[in-house]
Design a protein around this motif. Structure first.
Motif, PDB file in Angstrom:
ATOM      1  N   ARG A   1       0.921  -1.258   0.123  1.00  0.00           N
ATOM      2  CA  ARG A   1       0.079  -0.169  -0.055  1.00  0.00           C
ATOM      3  C   ARG A   1       0.778   1.237  -0.011  1.00  0.00           C
ATOM      4  O   ARG A   1       2.217   1.216   0.517  1.00  0.00           O
ATOM      5  CB  ARG A   1      -0.983  -0.054   1.148  1.00  0.00           C
ATOM      6  N   GLY A   2       0.269   2.365  -0.421  1.00  0.00           N
ATOM      7  CA  GLY A   2       0.935   3.586  -0.414  1.00  0.00           C
ATOM      8  C   GLY A   2       1.683   4.165   0.812  1.00  0.00           C
ATOM      9  O   GLY A   2       2.517   4.859   0.771  1.00  0.00           O
ATOM     10  N   ASP A   3       1.027   3.716   2.158  1.00  0.00           N
ATOM     11  CA  ASP A   3       1.535   4.030   3.265  1.00  0.00           C
ATOM     12  C   ASP A   3       2.506   3.307   3.856  1.00  0.00           C
ATOM     13  O   ASP A   3       3.026   3.304   5.155  1.00  0.00           O
ATOM     14  CB  ASP A   3       0.272   4.430   4.210  1.00  0.00           C
ATOM     15  N   ALA A   4       2.793   1.964   2.929  1.00  0.00           N
ATOM     16  CA  ALA A   4       3.895   1.100   3.601  1.00  0.00           C
ATOM     17  C   ALA A   4       4.957   1.140   2.929  1.00  0.00           C
ATOM     18  O   ALA A   4       6.023   0.241   2.879  1.00  0.00           O
ATOM     19  CB  ALA A   4       3.203  -0.236   3.372  1.00  0.00           C
ATOM     20  N   TYR A   5       5.545   2.209   2.166  1.00  0.00           N
ATOM     21  CA  TYR A   5       6.699   2.354   1.278  1.00  0.00           C
ATOM     22  C   TYR A   5       7.024   4.041   1.236  1.00  0.00           C
ATOM     23  O   TYR A   5       6.121   4.863   1.391  1.00  0.00           O
ATOM     24  CB  TYR A   5       6.728   1.804  -0.008  1.00  0.00           C
TER      25      TYR A   5
ATOM     26  N   VAL B   1      13.984  -4.642  -5.896  1.00  0.00           N
ATOM     27  CA  VAL B   1      13.574  -4.399  -7.057  1.00  0.00           C
ATOM     28  C   VAL B   1      12.046  -3.877  -6.725  1.00  0.00           C
ATOM     29  O   VAL B   1      11.381  -4.534  -6.228  1.00  0.00           O
ATOM     30  CB  VAL B   1      13.435  -5.606  -8.034  1.00  0.00           C
ATOM     31  N   PHE B   2      11.695  -2.844  -7.621  1.00  0.00           N
ATOM     32  CA  PHE B   2      10.233  -2.254  -7.518  1.00  0.00           C
ATOM     33  C   PHE B   2       9.658  -1.616  -8.821  1.00  0.00           C
ATOM     34  O   PHE B   2      10.469  -0.985  -9.625  1.00  0.00           O
ATOM     35  CB  PHE B   2      10.000  -1.360  -6.208  1.00  0.00           C
TER      36      PHE B   2
ATOM     37  N   ALA C   1      16.166  13.320  -8.344  1.00  0.00           N
ATOM     38  CA  ALA C   1      17.511  12.611  -8.942  1.00  0.00           C
ATOM     39  C   ALA C   1      17.459  11.258  -8.179  1.00  0.00           C
ATOM     40  O   ALA C   1      17.994  10.225  -8.517  1.00  0.00           O
ATOM     41  CB  ALA C   1      18.744  13.407  -8.726  1.00  0.00           C
ATOM     42  N   ASN C   2      16.865  10.909  -6.961  1.00  0.00           N
ATOM     43  CA  ASN C   2      16.744   9.723  -6.122  1.00  0.00           C
ATOM     44  C   ASN C   2      15.564   9.034  -6.699  1.00  0.00           C
ATOM     45  O   ASN C   2      15.237   8.134  -5.699  1.00  0.00           O
ATOM     46  CB  ASN C   2      16.863  10.032  -4.664  1.00  0.00           C
ATOM     47  N   ALA C   3      14.939   9.220  -7.625  1.00  0.00           N
ATOM     48  CA  ALA C   3      13.541   8.508  -7.778  1.00  0.00           C
ATOM     49  C   ALA C   3      13.460   7.304  -7.952  1.00  0.00           C
ATOM     50  O   ALA C   3      12.538   6.346  -7.584  1.00  0.00           O
ATOM     51  CB  ALA C   3      12.887   9.204  -9.059  1.00  0.00           C
ATOM     52  N   GLY C   4      14.849   6.552  -8.214  1.00  0.00           N
ATOM     53  CA  GLY C   4      14.670   5.140  -8.179  1.00  0.00           C
ATOM     54  C   GLY C   4      15.223   4.439  -7.242  1.00  0.00           C
ATOM     55  O   GLY C   4      15.557   3.218  -7.024  1.00  0.00           O
ATOM     56  N   VAL C   5      15.406   5.340  -5.888  1.00  0.00           N
ATOM     57  CA  VAL C   5      16.086   4.635  -4.847  1.00  0.00           C
ATOM     58  C   VAL C   5      14.968   4.370  -3.782  1.00  0.00           C
ATOM     59  O   VAL C   5      13.947   5.131  -3.558  1.00  0.00           O
ATOM     60  CB  VAL C   5      16.826   5.578  -4.117  1.00  0.00           C
ATOM     61  N   LEU C   6      14.770   3.010  -3.143  1.00  0.00           N
ATOM     62  CA  LEU C   6      13.932   2.414  -2.185  1.00  0.00           C
ATOM     63  C   LEU C   6      14.603   3.133  -0.809  1.00  0.00           C
ATOM     64  O   LEU C   6      15.606   2.789  -0.541  1.00  0.00           O
ATOM     65  CB  LEU C   6      13.772   0.989  -2.121  1.00  0.00           C
ATOM     66  N   GLU C   7      13.723   3.864  -0.135  1.00  0.00           N
ATOM     67  CA  GLU C   7      13.991   4.348   1.317  1.00  0.00           C
ATOM     68  C   GLU C   7      13.483   3.647   2.318  1.00  0.00           C
ATOM     69  O   GLU C   7      14.124   3.606   3.527  1.00  0.00           O
ATOM     70  CB  GLU C   7      13.859   5.929   1.339  1.00  0.00           C
ATOM     71  N   ALA C   8      12.282   3.053   2.228  1.00  0.00           N
ATOM     72  CA  ALA C   8      11.736   2.500   3.325  1.00  0.00           C
ATOM     73  C   ALA C   8      10.682   1.472   2.704  1.00  0.00           C
ATOM     74  O   ALA C   8      10.156   1.428   1.854  1.00  0.00           O
ATOM     75  CB  ALA C   8      10.940   3.387   4.346  1.00  0.00           C
ATOM     76  N   LEU C   9      10.236   0.321   3.504  1.00  0.00           N
ATOM     77  CA  LEU C   9       9.537  -0.507   3.186  1.00  0.00           C
ATOM     78  C   LEU C   9       8.648  -1.131   4.357  1.00  0.00           C
ATOM     79  O   LEU C   9       9.519  -1.531   5.370  1.00  0.00           O
ATOM     80  CB  LEU C   9      10.119  -1.556   2.070  1.00  0.00           C
TER      81      LEU C   9
END
Length: 459
Positions: free
Chosen positions: A240-244, A320-321, A250-258
């Motif tokens: 869900r949108g509140d879980a990531y 991967v996302f 410039a950091n659009a492809g970086v996963l920060e939290a999940l």
């Protein structure tokens, strides 16, 4: 005429369930707040027997206008006439309509539509009930996004930008969110005051992630336990949108939290990120991958069951996302092959065949390298879940064990005890996030895990 302030109104209707109209009573209360200044403009209340409810309702409406500093004499005749007109005088129709409004406020549009239909049936002249019935989408919102949240964020965005009013089409917003759209834009008709022209996006909330689209994210990492044994973990699912949280600009492809606190949660925090370039999908969206490289003092944190782990116990965290598929195709088949270098699984042979009619996912002779081990001839069959947004995963999540396979370098490889899972990304299931946990039998680390991006040719 004096401009209308942005007014937040709360009202409650209490009525006895039995007895005649004269015996039943009601209580109406409304709080009028100017959201530009947070000033309470007054509390309007009306009470009496149910037979006088509709007259009291009109009295209350005019009281709210007066509390907001709006003179009734300044209202255009047609506006005042619409306010004075009774939408219905049928108590049962009004009750059904009120129940519909409450359900609509909760994002339960299917149930709300039925209550509005019932109100219109009880009073065929109840035009507002008919309008609401026709406006309701045939889908409910999940708990992550509710109409109240959309309205609250819209009002907040308007106030932050110095606006006096805001218009939000919640039915369109609901339908778009359910369809996997990223934003909903509602244009306010031009006015003489350019400050009042607002384009509102459900994502334009200053970091309120619950308005983001659903994401499919897969991850793989290893963790060394206090006993000295290393355990490998991998998973791929819809979030869900509140879980990531992902980076921007410039950091659009970086996963920060999940994940979420108290369950599974991964936070990049001070860990260095090693990003990949990203892969465009057929629908124009982009799938991303990368890895968190933890070190003592600059580590990510992964919590499972509320127990956190960081470096040196926590190893490399691969991810991967991409945007979750909102609705899986209902016809045809597709062949998915690995994107070279897109993930840690290192798939170099074989494919995954998907039958969208049977909802079957067939892993066919996959070969991959992981942790210095070479796996080949990996086969297995799974069926994906195809439930709708709001009641489960819509991105075709699947999981199963392998039926056969070999491993060069494993001490005691057990293919039938090893597992795989995944979820689809892109508008037309254009990609697949695939993860696997392998039982290797090697001393000190009897498991290996990885995650990989696969894509299909244009349909």
């Amino acid at each position: 005429m004096k401009p209308f302030p942005n007014i937040l109104l709360g009202a409650a209707l209490l009525a006895a369930a039995t007895g005649t109209l004269a015996q039943q009573s009601f209580s109406l209360e409304g709080a009028v707040i100017d959201s530009r200044s947070s000033q309470n403009l007054g509390v309007i209340s009306e009470r009496g027997d149910l037979a006088s409810l509709f007259r009291a309702q009109k009295t209350m409406s005019f009281g709210i206008l007066r509390a907001a500093g709006i003179s009734l004499e300044q209202l255009p005749p047609d506006v005042r006439a619409r306010i004075e007109r009774f939408q219905t005088t049928n108590i049962d129709a009004f009750r059904a309509f009120s129940e519909g409004l409450d359900l609509k406020d909760q994002g339960k549009f299917v149930e709300a539509k039925e209550r509005f239909r019932r109100a219109a049936e009880l009073d065929p002249g109840f035009a507002l009930a008919t309008e609401q019935q026709q406006a309701m989408p045939d889908v409910n919102l999940g708990v992550a996004v509710t109409t109240r949240a959309v309205l609250s964020a819209a009002a907040g965005a308007a106030v932050d930008k110095g606006k006096a009013s805001v218009v939000v089409d919640t039915a369109r917003a609901a339908a778009a969110i359910a369809a996997g759209a990223t934003v909903v834009v509602v244009n306010v008709p031009p006015s003489t005051d350019p400050k009042k022209d607002i384009n509102y996006s459900v994502n334009d909330t200053g970091g309120t992630e619950q308005f983001l689209p659903r994401l499919v994210a897969g991850y793989a990492y290893s963790q060394r336990l206090a006993t000295g044994v290393a355990v490998s973990v991998a998973n791929a699912q819809e979030w869900r949108g509140d879980a990531y949280r992902t980076g921007t600009g410039a950091n659009a492809g970086v996963l920060e939290a999940l994940g979420t606190s108290g369950d599974f949660q991964a936070l990049r925090q001070g860990a260095a990120n090693q990003p990949g370039p990203g892969t465009p999908l057929n629908d124009g969206s982009v799938a991303y991958w990368g890895a968190w490289l933890s070190a003592p003092g600059a580590s990510a944190t992964v919590s499972a069951g509320g127990v956190p782990a960081s470096a040196p116990a926590l190893g490399r965290f691969d991810y991967v996302f991409g945007n979750a598929t909102a609705q899986m195709p209902g016809t045809g088949t597709a062949t998915y092959t690995a994107v070279p270098g897109a993930g840690s699984l290192g798939v170099n042979a074989g494919s995954i065949q998907v039958n969208f009619v049977q909802r079957e996912v067939a892993v066919q002779n996959l070969g991959f390298s992981l942790d210095g081990l070479a796996f080949s001839g990996m086969n297995g069959v799974a069926r994906y879940d195809n439930t709708t947004v709001g009641s489960g995963s819509a991105a075709g999540t699947f999981a199963a064990r392998y039926t056969s396979g070999q491993c060069a370098g494993c001490s005691a490889f057990a293919p039938t005890a090893s597992s795989f899972n995944g979820s689809f990304i892109g508008r037309n299931a254009d990609g697949l996030v695939f993860s696997s946990i392998l039982i290797t039998g090697n001393p000190g680390g009897s498991t290996s895990a990885g995650v990989q991006l696969l894509t299909r040719p244009p349909p």
